[in-house]
Design a protein around this motif. Sequence first.
Motif, PDB file in Angstrom:
ATOM      1  N   LEU A   9       0.851  -1.190   0.000  1.00 52.54           N
ATOM      2  CA  LEU A   9       0.000   0.000   0.000  1.00 52.54           C
ATOM      3  C   LEU A   9       0.887   1.241   0.000  1.00 52.54           C
ATOM      4  O   LEU A   9       1.772   1.386   0.851  1.00 52.54           O
ATOM      5  N   PHE A  10       0.649   2.123  -0.968  1.00 51.34           N
ATOM      6  CA  PHE A  10       1.407   3.373  -1.086  1.00 51.34           C
ATOM      7  C   PHE A  10       0.487   4.568  -0.912  1.00 51.34           C
ATOM      8  O   PHE A  10      -0.701   4.513  -1.239  1.00 51.34           O
ATOM      9  N   GLU A  11       1.074   5.651  -0.407  1.00 53.45           N
ATOM     10  CA  GLU A  11       0.388   6.931  -0.306  1.00 53.45           C
ATOM     11  C   GLU A  11       1.205   7.971  -1.060  1.00 53.45           C
ATOM     12  O   GLU A  11       2.429   8.024  -0.925  1.00 53.45           O
ATOM     13  N   ILE A  12       0.517   8.806  -1.843  1.00 50.94           N
ATOM     14  CA  ILE A  12       1.173   9.923  -2.526  1.00 50.94           C
ATOM     15  C   ILE A  12       1.251  11.082  -1.541  1.00 50.94           C
ATOM     16  O   ILE A  12       0.250  11.468  -0.933  1.00 50.94           O
ATOM     17  N   PHE A  22      -2.939   3.709  -3.018  1.00 52.60           N
ATOM     18  CA  PHE A  22      -3.112   2.663  -4.031  1.00 52.60           C
ATOM     19  C   PHE A  22      -2.218   1.485  -3.702  1.00 52.60           C
ATOM     20  O   PHE A  22      -1.239   1.615  -2.968  1.00 52.60           O
ATOM     21  N   PHE A  23      -2.581   0.328  -4.225  1.00 52.27           N
ATOM     22  CA  PHE A  23      -1.784  -0.875  -4.036  1.00 52.27           C
ATOM     23  C   PHE A  23      -0.937  -1.158  -5.266  1.00 52.27           C
ATOM     24  O   PHE A  23      -1.335  -0.849  -6.389  1.00 52.27           O
ATOM     25  N   GLY A  49       2.688  -0.296   4.090  1.00 54.49           N
ATOM     26  CA  GLY A  49       2.705  -1.662   4.592  1.00 54.49           C
ATOM     27  C   GLY A  49       2.323  -2.670   3.540  1.00 54.49           C
ATOM     28  O   GLY A  49       2.024  -2.325   2.394  1.00 54.49           O
ATOM     29  N   ILE A  50       2.331  -3.923   3.957  1.00 56.35           N
ATOM     30  CA  ILE A  50       1.991  -5.043   3.078  1.00 56.35           C
ATOM     31  C   ILE A  50       0.691  -5.652   3.586  1.00 56.35           C
ATOM     32  O   ILE A  50       0.525  -5.887   4.792  1.00 56.35           O
TER      33      ILE A  50
END
Length: 64
Positions: A9-12, A22-23, A49-50
Amino acid sequence: ELNEMDNYLFEIMSGEWEGEEFFVQSTTKNGAFYTARQVAEGERIRCLGIYSDEEAEMMGYDTY
């Protein structure tokens, strides 16, 4: 033997899409960051995180 795909999981963190999450599915963290950088087009990002496939599906974010 194939490596298991993980959901990162990423955050801009900047720009027009700041706060968007988004993943990325990848077998490695480096691979996930590579794809996330392409998705975020030069903006700052961070990995939150994962997550399992089930968790990612329930959260409903776009997956790349």
